[in-house]
Design an enzyme around this catalytic site. Sequence first.
Site, mmCIF file in Angstrom:
data_model
loop_
_atom_site.group_PDB
_atom_site.id
_atom_site.type_symbol
_atom_site.label_atom_id
_atom_site.label_comp_id
_atom_site.label_asym_id
_atom_site.label_seq_id
_atom_site.Cartn_x
_atom_site.Cartn_y
_atom_site.Cartn_z
ATOM 1 N N HIS A 86 3.589 -3.808 9.703
ATOM 2 C CA HIS A 86 2.288 -4.037 9.061
ATOM 3 C C HIS A 86 1.216 -4.376 10.096
ATOM 4 C CE1 HIS A 86 3.612 -3.640 5.019
ATOM 5 N NE2 HIS A 86 4.226 -4.799 4.900
ATOM 6 N N ARG A 138 -4.477 2.590 0.894
ATOM 7 C CA ARG A 138 -4.575 2.597 -0.569
ATOM 8 C C ARG A 138 -5.916 2.009 -0.994
ATOM 9 N NH1 ARG A 138 -0.150 -0.518 -4.482
ATOM 10 N NH2 ARG A 138 -0.567 0.644 -6.406
ATOM 11 N N THR A 175 7.108 0.928 0.558
ATOM 12 C CA THR A 175 8.467 1.227 0.084
ATOM 13 C C THR A 175 8.633 2.710 -0.190
ATOM 14 O OG1 THR A 175 8.466 -0.973 -0.957
ATOM 15 C CG2 THR A 175 10.209 0.558 -1.605
ATOM 16 N N TRP A 176 7.645 3.316 -0.833
ATOM 17 C CA TRP A 176 7.707 4.748 -1.141
ATOM 18 C C TRP A 176 7.744 5.586 0.139
ATOM 19 C CZ3 TRP A 176 3.225 8.037 -3.545
ATOM 20 C CH2 TRP A 176 3.741 9.270 -3.990
ATOM 21 N N SER A 204 -1.661 -5.686 -6.222
ATOM 22 C CA SER A 204 -0.246 -5.711 -5.888
ATOM 23 C C SER A 204 0.075 -6.867 -4.941
ATOM 24 C CB SER A 204 0.153 -4.370 -5.256
ATOM 25 O OG SER A 204 1.552 -4.267 -5.151
ATOM 26 N N SER A 261 0.817 -1.217 0.000
ATOM 27 C CA SER A 261 0.000 0.000 0.000
ATOM 28 C C SER A 261 0.849 1.264 0.000
ATOM 29 C CB SER A 261 -0.932 0.002 1.222
ATOM 30 O OG SER A 261 -1.854 -1.042 1.171
#
Length: 832
Positions: free
Chosen positions: A640, A662, A579-580, A670, A576
């Site tokens: 998480h 998200r 990583t970004w 994903s 969701s």
Amino acid sequence: MVMVLMEMPTASHESAAAADRLSELPDGVLQEHVLSRLTSLQAARTSVLSRRWRHLWRDVPCLDIDLREFLKADECILSDDDDDDEDMDVRAHRGARDGNHRSHRAVDWCRLMDFADHATTMHAPSTPLDALRLRITPDAFGPAHRWIRRSLTRRPAEFHLRCDSDNDNAYGSGSPYLDGRPDFSLHSRFTGASTGDLRRLRRLHLRGVSLNGEFEGTVAAHLPALEDLRLEECDYRFGRIASRSLTRLAVDRCRRGYDVDALALAAPRLAWLRVHGPDAPAVAAEDEMPTLVAASLTHSPAVAGVPGGLVSSLRAARILDLSGFSTAALLDDDDGDAAVAGDRFPAFRNLRTLLLDECDVGVECQVLRGFLRNAPELETLALRYCGLSGGSRSRKRKAMSDETPSSRRRGATAYECKNLKRVELEFYEDHVLSELADALGDISREVVHPIENSGDVLYATAWPCSLCGDYKYTTVMSAYVSNLAICNTMSSSTQTLPLQAEPGEDAHIETNTELYQHFTNLVSSLPSFIGMSHHRLYRHEQGWYAYQQHMIGAMVADACFAARPTDIFVATTPKSGTTWMKALLYATVHRREHPIDAADHPFNSFGPHECIRFLEFQLYTDNTIPSLDKLPAPRLFSTHLPFMALPRTIVPSGCKIVYVCRDPKDAFVSTWSFANKFQLGDGQEPISVETAVELFCDGLTPFGPLWDNVLSYWHAHIAYPERVLFFRYEEMQRDPAAHVRRLAEFVGCPFSTGEEEDGTVHAIVRLCGFEHMSALEVTKSGKTKMAKGPVENGWFFRRGEVGDWVNHLTPRMAQRIDAVTEIKFKGSGLSI
């Protein structure tokens, strides 16, 4: 006509139905995603309970008849005089049994017959079936013919037939007389189905039936769409399977006819192959299989030999699991001559994992040397109870004396598998240990290489075998050692690796095996379910799911982690924007010590998941308790876990949490794509999107249900907005710079006027953008260690787009997820 009788809804039922949110869903969603998951009898019973549902079961696209639902409660002796009203077909087949006086749990034959006849005739043949599932016994195989014949006229996409018989001989007896299992064929003479009725069939699973030679021709000529074929505990009298569409094939615990020694395969698109059982045939591939991902094969000792060229035909596989093979079979040479076969050993350019179980690896491990010289990407090698050409040391010495020094020098310099990380040995006999140790020690000097900042992680254990009482030894060799050493001890010894909670920052690690074992026992006692992979998901008492290692890590973190007020956590559901967000947070917090344009910026050497580590995936795993007290503030972590499952010291500490959610449809796509990468990597077949959607909507995803995870942080954000920042991925994509500014202010390091004028904010956005991060060499070739092993960094970068779900989900699937989202978020004030 006997119909299923249920209690009619009363006034109280009607009032309850008014609040029935499921009934608000469209008919198509209820039929495809609710009733299709039930047997036909269960669907009928469910539909009777509500007027809103009463008409639905007749149009369910799946037909599932299970004889077990029509069993009576008491045991009885079946004989020809039991039921005067019994169907003649059933009486004929039941009377043909050996002796006619076997004890069975009684079947309500009239009820079964009437229901099945009605269920298979109430639709027009023009209405296609998604799936036909039939579970019966040989007693019911007579009337089952007509149920199958009627259902096949509806052109099913899947056909599952299971015939349970309790008078089978032991599987793999090798007897030429295959009896006890009813004959079955897809030929028109048997089913009455036309060629066109089979053209949609993509998945065919058969269990407990006998297949004659006609089956070979039916698969080759009349099943053009067949992708998945599974035969379990079947008898067969054919020697070839040919299909240009077949991608998955499994032949498990089946019995061969007396004249069948080999099973020839002509399936150029095959990706997954499994042939196992005591009476498994020798497999002979007629064509190359360039798309093969995983193969698991057993060579039965009852088979005289193995057709040449089998190993060569498996050269494209990433995972090979071979059991019971001789040296000659593994070398594709009738004599097992290393000098001859070694020069033409096939190249396994894709092979990552090789498992040899009870195989003969040849004189001086010539089979191993062949694989290691020709598998440059090999990472894991496992040898289980393997032998050395009958265990003859004299033959080994003779082979060594016959080998010239020059040839031995050529072999010693020809190893290519520089990625070998793990070698596992399981054996019973000491002399095998010493011989394998000698050979692998020689190999390791050429193959294994030291890795910076790593120590020896070799261990060996021995314990009495529960079957025979002899000691079984297990030795594990890691690529972190430069030479192989074997330790025959009763306990394991390990040397831990340094922890990088931050790039360049080391922390001491302690071990606590007892604590991990305590939580392992606790998690093992929890309810478990199959999710989007072959690993089981365990259900925590708080209602969320996780894989065993991850839940254990969460429990250990809860017991050991000490939070600080200055800590910052990135929290998300999987896939969701994790990583970004990690990249944005790390670059923002450390922008002064690591300038954005610096050539030695950590992002050039470490992935975001190494810069900000998961508590439950990376820090608290493998029996380790990291000492994090000396790390400078602010310490950055990620998780998480749902809000209520966070380690107990986090909320009271007053630390800050950044949460990203998200669109569930994009998050699902994903997650599904990520899970299938692991499936293929483990040699498992990928999960279908249809199945994955159902699991996702049922909440059977890691740290799911997704909606509950999101709501837990949404409510925390409403209650503590100064401590929980809540971002939506789609809004971040529309204006990333504004969100970076909010992030910096929230964590206490806002951008100065000078930084705004210098374009620092936009530089961070570019640095952490999908295009830049995915193009880095560390992303393309690097790996990040997680609880289950190293994960390629590139796997964390799929597309990063908003709305990509439209390329993967049908409108009905999207509607199904949206309906769950609407119900879950109703009244919360949250919209995604």
